[in-house]
Design a protein around this motif. Structure first.
Motif, PDB file in Angstrom:
ATOM      1  N   TYR A   1      11.042  42.953 -58.485  1.00 59.46           N
ATOM      2  CA  TYR A   1      10.586  41.582 -58.227  1.00 59.46           C
ATOM      3  C   TYR A   1      11.240  41.050 -56.947  1.00 59.46           C
ATOM      4  O   TYR A   1      10.586  40.439 -56.097  1.00 59.46           O
ATOM      5  CB  TYR A   1      10.935  40.727 -59.435  1.00 59.46           C
ATOM      6  CG  TYR A   1      10.783  39.229 -59.285  1.00 59.46           C
ATOM      7  CD1 TYR A   1       9.545  38.635 -59.083  1.00 59.46           C
ATOM      8  CD2 TYR A   1      11.902  38.389 -59.393  1.00 59.46           C
ATOM      9  CE1 TYR A   1       9.412  37.256 -58.987  1.00 59.46           C
ATOM     10  CE2 TYR A   1      11.780  37.023 -59.298  1.00 59.46           C
ATOM     11  CZ  TYR A   1      10.531  36.459 -59.096  1.00 59.46           C
ATOM     12  OH  TYR A   1      10.415  35.092 -59.000  1.00 59.46           O
TER      13      TYR A   1
ATOM     14  N   GLY B   1       6.212  37.418 -61.653  1.00 57.17           N
ATOM     15  CA  GLY B   1       7.302  37.085 -62.568  1.00 57.17           C
ATOM     16  C   GLY B   1       7.579  38.230 -63.519  1.00 57.17           C
ATOM     17  O   GLY B   1       6.689  39.027 -63.826  1.00 57.17           O
TER      18      GLY B   1
ATOM     19  N   ASN C   1       9.470  32.608 -61.978  1.00 58.31           N
ATOM     20  CA  ASN C   1       8.415  33.269 -61.211  1.00 58.31           C
ATOM     21  C   ASN C   1       8.318  32.595 -59.853  1.00 58.31           C
ATOM     22  O   ASN C   1       8.807  31.475 -59.671  1.00 58.31           O
ATOM     23  CB  ASN C   1       7.084  33.211 -61.956  1.00 58.31           C
ATOM     24  CG  ASN C   1       6.595  31.794 -62.178  1.00 58.31           C
ATOM     25  OD1 ASN C   1       5.876  31.221 -61.368  1.00 58.31           O
ATOM     26  ND2 ASN C   1       7.021  31.190 -63.300  1.00 58.31           N
TER      27      ASN C   1
ATOM     28  N   MET D   1      -0.629  32.646 -64.397  1.00 58.30           N
ATOM     29  CA  MET D   1       0.831  32.705 -64.489  1.00 58.30           C
ATOM     30  C   MET D   1       1.358  31.534 -65.312  1.00 58.30           C
ATOM     31  O   MET D   1       2.220  31.710 -66.183  1.00 58.30           O
ATOM     32  CB  MET D   1       1.448  32.685 -63.084  1.00 58.30           C
ATOM     33  CG  MET D   1       2.974  32.747 -63.064  1.00 58.30           C
ATOM     34  SD  MET D   1       3.639  34.275 -63.777  1.00 58.30           S
ATOM     35  CE  MET D   1       3.255  35.447 -62.471  1.00 58.30           C
TER      36      MET D   1
END
Length: 257
Positions: free
Chosen positions: A237, A222, A104, A92
């Motif tokens: 999300y 994210g 994120n 990430m």
């Protein structure tokens, strides 16, 4: 009179046929969201998919499962994706540095375990026992691309047996392949997440790995900056962080962050 009525009926029929038929308005196709997610999330996300699509009939979730490292590379190379759900912070962070993902959040945590075939009579109190002659093959994910493999390497390095085990190691493309190798008896043991071990009746946990000997096992998610459906991706999300989604994740052995 009858002739007149027949004539009027004929004129009316011709008039109706002359009226152009308006085409039916096509129903709007659901928005397809493409989620690149770590393979260890498959069981829980498959369940979440059914619930979310039922509650949001205008959304069609499509999942691209694989090792987090492989998914990271795909996104870096321009493969389409709306959201990335990783099994490691390293992958990430790489996408954030590349400017491909903005905000994120770590949603879940997991544990690393050593599993053996369910019919095995081997017992382990330490990973150092993997060096015993009775153990021929040990499966791990590719450390460069598979977070579980990275954590396994860190564990074995901390216990000073990584180099010793090189001839016994069988590398897998992702953590589920490690699980398959153990299930089929092609290896004597393998390193997987606790959540993976809980999905199979063909393996059993031989050893719980201390979290202090490897990096924290975290699952950040994210939204991809270049997503063509940023609003819908952001909504999903947010849902992944909801109580309902959390209940599903806990059902499959994950811990909420």
């Amino acid at each position: 009179m009858k002739k007149l009525l027949s004539l009027l009926s004929l004129v009316l029929t011709v008039a109706l046929l002359a009226v152009p038929v308006q085409p039916a308005i096509a129903a709007k196709a659901p928005t397809e969201l493409l989620i690149s997610a770590a393979i260890s999330l498959k069981d829980s996300l498959d369940e979440i998919e059914k619930t979310y699509e039922k509650e949001h009939p205008d959304i069609n979730l499509t999942f691209n499962y694989g090792s987090s490292g492989a998914l990271q590379k795909q996104i870096e190379q321009g493969a389409p994706a709306d959201l990335f759900f990783s099994a490691g912070k390293k992958q990430m962070d790489a996408l954030v540095r590349a400017g491909l993902i903005g905000s994120n959040k770590t949603i879940l945590t997991n544990e690393l375990v050593l599993v053996i075939p369910s019919d095995s009579n081997k017992t382990f109190t330490t990973v150092k026992q993997l060096t015993d002659k009775a153990v021929k093959k040990v499966a791990v994910g590719q450390p460069e691309t598979v977070p579980a493999g990275q954590y396994a390497k860190e564990t074995l390095t901390a216990r000073k047996v990584w180099d010793t085990l090189q001839d016994k190691l069988v590398y897998a493309k992702d953590v589920r392949q490690v699980l398959t190798y153990v299930e089929t008896g092609n290896v004597d043991a393998g390193f997987v997440y606790k959540t993976d071990a809980l999905t199979s009746k063909k393996v059993k946990i031989a050893l719980n790995i201390l979290s202090s000997v490897h990096s924290p096992i975290v699952y950040p998610a994210g939204v991809i900056k270049e997503s063509k459906h940023a609003e819908e991706a952001s909504a999903f999300y947010t849902y992944l962080q909801s109580k309902d989604a959390g209940t599903v994740f806990k059902k499959y052995g994950f811990k909420l962050n």
